[in-house]
Design an enzyme around this catalytic site. Sequence first.
Site, PDB file in Angstrom:
ATOM      1  N   GLU A 119       0.830  -1.207   0.000  1.00 24.21           N
ATOM      2  CA  GLU A 119       0.000   0.000   0.000  1.00 24.21           C
ATOM      3  C   GLU A 119       0.866   1.258   0.000  1.00 24.21           C
ATOM      4  O   GLU A 119       0.534   2.248  -0.675  1.00 24.21           O
ATOM      5  CB  GLU A 119      -0.948  -0.038   1.198  1.00 24.21           C
ATOM      6  CG  GLU A 119      -2.044  -1.081   1.011  1.00 24.21           C
ATOM      7  CD  GLU A 119      -2.781  -1.439   2.288  1.00 24.21           C
ATOM      8  OE1 GLU A 119      -4.017  -1.319   2.316  1.00 24.21           O
ATOM      9  OE2 GLU A 119      -2.124  -1.861   3.260  1.00 24.21           O
ATOM     10  N   GLU A 141      -3.971  -9.715   3.979  1.00 21.03           N
ATOM     11  CA  GLU A 141      -4.748  -9.405   5.188  1.00 21.03           C
ATOM     12  C   GLU A 141      -5.934 -10.347   5.402  1.00 21.03           C
ATOM     13  O   GLU A 141      -6.374 -10.549   6.534  1.00 21.03           O
ATOM     14  CB  GLU A 141      -5.236  -7.955   5.131  1.00 21.03           C
ATOM     15  CG  GLU A 141      -4.147  -6.899   5.278  1.00 21.03           C
ATOM     16  CD  GLU A 141      -3.510  -6.502   3.971  1.00 21.03           C
ATOM     17  OE1 GLU A 141      -2.792  -5.482   3.949  1.00 21.03           O
ATOM     18  OE2 GLU A 141      -3.717  -7.205   2.948  1.00 21.03           O
TER      19      GLU A 141
END
Length: 280
Positions: A119, A141
């Site tokens: 990210e 995740e």
Amino acid sequence: MKSFSELDLEYFQTDLEDHIGTIRLDRPPANAHNIDVLLELQRVVETVRFDEEVRAALFGSASEKFFSTGFDIKELQTESGKQVGYASQTSKEIIMKMRTTDTIFIAMVNGHCMGGGLELALACDFRFVGDDDGYNVGMPEIHLGLIAGEAGTQLLPRYIDRSTALKMMITGETLTPQEATDRDIFDEIHPPDEVEDAARELAAQIVEKSHMAVGHNKLAVNEGLELPLWDALAHERELQNRLLGSDVAKEGVDAFLGDHEPDFLGVELGDKEPGAPGEE
């Protein structure tokens, strides 16, 4: 505020050379970040924003194995959900500061780039990666029962198609750098020992251009793509109008008509009058 060259941080190595600021995440063993790392990164980004000497920024790692594995999972056990949520929100805000700062950020990814690490790479304007199948790239995740909560659910589908991005997130699949590049997650892939040279070469080209014009191009794209077309065109017009009456436009036009190279660096740093003859 300290200048970029004066920064002395715990989790980042920084240096400034030829108006290129280099930022290296340095939190062994895996460059996982927590709120303290994020607050330092926020300081770095804000310094880049305000320091006119920094005309391009390279974002890499001090580790030979990890770019970043993302948010420190141990923090999920030791911190309250509220505190981790604040950390996630802070990360989003830093990423948006990177995307709305008129300096170009170039990610240099040599090592594993997972979760929040990916990210942070996506927050950069360009992403260069090392061609090493030993590097893992992905958003895992889902394996923790979570989502890519540091802007990943929004940034990744803006770079690649929606279905591919969603599949990556809901399966947690791991990609090689080449596979990630084939999906347009990375812009360029090079042998690992050539990644920084390639990124620095692009940065050097950017340094010679008008920083104001480069920044306005970046903001027109990053902000305009989030607007309806007519609003985006109005935004483009406003940015263009700021440039049309500027010293850098005068320098560029005079150089073009005079058949010589413009000195945008000198004009923007106050070392040269716009339109004045440069040194022979």
